[in-house]
Design an enzyme around this catalytic site. Sequence first.
Site, PDB file in Angstrom:
ATOM      1  N   LYS A 101      27.452 -12.438  12.961  1.00 21.81           N
ATOM      2  CA  LYS A 101      27.373 -11.356  13.936  1.00 21.81           C
ATOM      3  C   LYS A 101      26.349 -11.649  15.038  1.00 21.81           C
ATOM      4  CE  LYS A 101      29.609  -7.509  11.730  1.00 21.81           C
ATOM      5  NZ  LYS A 101      29.537  -6.147  11.188  1.00 21.81           N
ATOM      6  N   ARG A 155      30.751  -9.398   2.919  1.00 22.15           N
ATOM      7  CA  ARG A 155      31.965  -9.654   3.701  1.00 22.15           C
ATOM      8  C   ARG A 155      31.685 -10.850   4.613  1.00 22.15           C
ATOM      9  NH1 ARG A 155      34.384  -7.869   8.652  1.00 22.15           N
ATOM     10  NH2 ARG A 155      36.630  -7.462   8.431  1.00 22.15           N
TER      11      ARG A 155
END
Length: 299
Positions: free
Chosen positions: A234, A268
Amino acid sequence: MSGDMPSPEIIAPVRRLGRREFDFERQVAIMAIVNRTPNSFHDQGRTFELDQAVAAATKAVSEGADWVDIGGFAFSAAQAPISVAEEIDRVAPVIARVRAATDAVISVDTHRPEVAEAAVAAGADVINDTNGLREPGIAEVAAATGAAVVVTHSLGGPGRRVLRPSYADVVTEVAGYLRERVAYALKAGIAPEKVIIDPGHDLNKNTFHSLELTRRLDEITAIGYPTLVALSNKDFIGETLDRPQGERKEGTIAANVVAVLKGARILRVHDVAATVASIRMTEAVLGWRGPLAPRHNLA
């Protein structure tokens, strides 16, 4: 738990999700990301075609993933809307083929009740909702089908733009939101042992917000439900390390290990093999498991 590392008190830590059982007091589940979208921030459409999506899912399971998360609509606001029918067409065939090929847990990444219902009918075990069960009807679908749910924090939800998100205290506000949405889920008839929470790193949050959430993740895991974190590649990792997409694996692994030490139990991720190795090692150091291939040097 061995050692001095505190562990959160988890509601129903031993859980059956689909065909697999997990003990979240001493086990971390690895969730592989499969996006059947043309615009996902990391894979940029590499798994948009049906066969590619199925191949990516089965490869992830072969690399040690416990779980596959299949999505047909990205979170980003920088995309055109798609119809419910198109989202179902993207996810349901992948779920059906992956279900036929593996006993791994399958979740559908959606905030729409019609998509969730079709996904569960195709074989999904979990509804992963980045909208926090705010869409009318989705909690009722989960309750009626018996699917587990991931309740995620975001200010705007998928496809909705939030300019310059601000928080007086991001961790306190995220924790309060999650407690409120979990109460809503329980009132809708979802069983406590079916609830998972996710603080939503980078979802309407800047780098400082996501770093603070990671630093104080124990305040989220203390809510008591198994905590999922979606940190993989991210922007908060890229901005912290000044790394572009494709060069964030090491930062992702470090952040995930910190999250586990703070109580996260589901990760995840995009890079399954590297994550599996790093987390199996983390579990062994914490005394949750022994060596996978024990050898004794007697020389």
